[in-house]
Design a protein around this motif. Structure first.
Motif, mmCIF file in Angstrom:
data_model
loop_
_atom_site.group_PDB
_atom_site.id
_atom_site.type_symbol
_atom_site.label_atom_id
_atom_site.label_comp_id
_atom_site.label_asym_id
_atom_site.label_seq_id
_atom_site.Cartn_x
_atom_site.Cartn_y
_atom_site.Cartn_z
ATOM 1 N N LYS A 141 35.480 3.994 68.223
ATOM 2 C CA LYS A 141 35.321 3.734 69.656
ATOM 3 C C LYS A 141 33.888 3.170 69.931
ATOM 4 C CE LYS A 141 38.690 7.264 71.157
ATOM 5 N NZ LYS A 141 38.847 8.522 72.044
ATOM 6 N N LEU A 142 32.897 3.961 69.157
ATOM 7 C CA LEU A 142 31.439 3.386 69.386
ATOM 8 C C LEU A 142 31.318 2.220 68.562
ATOM 9 C CD1 LEU A 142 29.804 6.907 68.494
ATOM 10 C CD2 LEU A 142 30.134 6.164 70.672
ATOM 11 N N ASP A 143 31.978 2.156 67.637
ATOM 12 C CA ASP A 143 31.687 0.708 66.976
ATOM 13 C C ASP A 143 32.148 -0.417 67.830
ATOM 14 O OD1 ASP A 143 33.065 -1.593 64.989
ATOM 15 O OD2 ASP A 143 31.315 -0.630 63.987
ATOM 16 N N GLY A 144 33.167 -0.364 68.383
ATOM 17 C CA GLY A 144 33.953 -1.299 69.118
ATOM 18 C C GLY A 144 33.098 -1.610 70.343
ATOM 19 N N ILE A 174 32.471 6.395 76.245
ATOM 20 C CA ILE A 174 31.559 6.314 75.149
ATOM 21 C C ILE A 174 30.263 7.350 75.071
ATOM 22 C CG2 ILE A 174 29.954 4.890 74.108
ATOM 23 C CD1 ILE A 174 32.513 3.888 73.960
ATOM 24 N N TYR A 175 30.066 7.537 76.341
ATOM 25 C CA TYR A 175 28.827 8.773 76.332
ATOM 26 C C TYR A 175 29.477 10.033 75.991
ATOM 27 C CZ TYR A 175 25.259 11.705 78.403
ATOM 28 O OH TYR A 175 24.186 12.606 78.350
ATOM 29 N N SER A 176 30.637 10.499 76.242
ATOM 30 C CA SER A 176 31.256 11.553 76.062
ATOM 31 C C SER A 176 31.515 11.615 74.500
ATOM 32 C CB SER A 176 32.761 11.799 76.650
ATOM 33 O OG SER A 176 33.315 12.586 76.416
ATOM 34 N N CYS A 177 31.586 10.557 73.758
ATOM 35 C CA CYS A 177 32.014 10.620 72.465
ATOM 36 C C CYS A 177 30.707 10.832 71.737
ATOM 37 C CB CYS A 177 32.294 9.182 71.955
ATOM 38 S SG CYS A 177 34.158 8.822 72.162
#
Length: 339
Positions: free
Chosen positions: A136-139, A160-163
């Motif tokens: 998810k972060l990579d994308g 993304i911030y939650s991840c």
């Protein structure tokens, strides 16, 4: 089908218990209104009030009969077993009820197995991180690095911030920081190769686009990883994420192209409007941000866009400054500009 049968059985059991409790309550109330005569076999001091008889009444001692038939007569029954249900409680008998409360048995304790514990703790293993969270972060990073200024990127910044937050809490900061640096380094190496293949007439403009695109991406990437920056990079590495990412562009792009870029900038400076003033200003200010000592390569060029670069003017050099201004005015007139 089994679930529906269980629901029906559970429902019938609850209805039966409600029925029984209702009958017990009616029997208790009727008994309170019309207390039975004391048994002659019980001494007067030992007789209890109707409320006291009800205190020791076990739930299983009352049959499903009428209110009067279900009322226990004679001496109070023995204290209820561990699974008994107390029907009524006098305010003065709290201590006796506490004594009658059953002690927890080993079989009644909650047994939490490994899978339940993992579920309750929401553990993120390294496999979870690699298969679910980092993709998810990579994308999202890909989209931010390749977007044009002003473009709308359809990503959930909250997600993304939650991840990032969850990965930091689960001790994956080191792995996430390593993956982020590797991801951005690979991107910048591709950018550097594309600039090397650019023709001279497009070199300045393409460098300006690459610099502006990267600096714009940092405005979104750094806030998304702010939790990692605060609790890992600053505390354990004694650095700052933004500084680290700017250093990556300096090492993988700017340092490799500064000696090809600077002669083209000086040439463009000598030919007014060969490069738009905004492009020239962006590049010069950007180079100064990346590495201030590059000012020494072209002090006059940097001084046009960054204040206080050159030493203060002295009276003996005023004539030289005037000659430079006159030369610039002549060049402007030759290119069609009038006063």
């Amino acid at each position: 089908m089994e679930e529906s049968m269980e629901e029906e059985e559970g429902g019938s059991y609850e209805a039966m218990m409600d029925d029984q409790n209702h009958n017990n309550w009616e029997a208790a109330v009727e008994g309170f209104r019309q207390p039975p005569p004391p048994s002659p076999s019980i001494p007067a001091p030992a007789r209890e009030t109707p409320g006291g008889q009800l205190l020791a009444m076990p739930a299983v001692s009352v049959d499903r009969k009428g209110p009067k038939e279900g009322l226990p007569m004679g001496p109070p029954p023995p204290p209820p077993e561990a699974n008994g249900v107390i029907m009524m409680l006098k305010s003065g008998d709290a201590a006796s009820v506490a004594k009658a409360a059953p002690a927890p048995t080993p079989g009644s304790t909650i047994n939490i197995n490994t899978s339940t514990s993992k579920f309750l703790m929401n553990v993120i293993t390294i496999e979870d991180y690699k298969s679910t969270y980092w993709p998810k972060l990579d994308g999202a990073i890909d989209q931010l690095l390749t977007q044009s200024p002003g473009d709308y990127i359809p990503i959930s910044y909250e997600q993304i911030y939650s991840c990032v937050y969850k990965c930091v809490c689960q001790q994956h900061s080191e792995q996430m920081y390593s993956d982020l640096i590797k991801k951005i380094t690979n991107h910048l190496e591709r950018v550097s190769k594309e600039l090397q293949a650019s023709p001279p007439d497009l070199y300045i403009e393409r460098f300006n686009i690459a610099l502006g695109q990267y600096m714009g991406a940092l405005q979104s990437i750094v806030p998304l990883f702010i939790y990692m920056n605060k609790f890992y990079i600053e505390t354990k590495l004694n650095r700052d994420l933004k500084d680290d990412l700017i250093k990556l562009f300096t090492e993988h792009v700017a340092e490799k192209h500064i000696y090809s870029l600077m002669p083209l900038l000086l040439e463009a400076q000598s030919t007014p409007f060969q490069v738009t003033p905004s492009t020239m200003a962006n590049i010069v200010k950007g180079l100064y941000t990346l590495r201030p000592e590059w000012v020494q390569m072209a002090p006059t060029l940097f001084s046009k866009f960054i204040p206080n670069i050159l030493p203060r003017a002295v009276e003996s050099e005023l004539s030289e400054y005037a000659a430079q201004d006159q030369k610039l005015q002549r060049e402007l007139i030759q290119n069609g500009f009038t006063r």
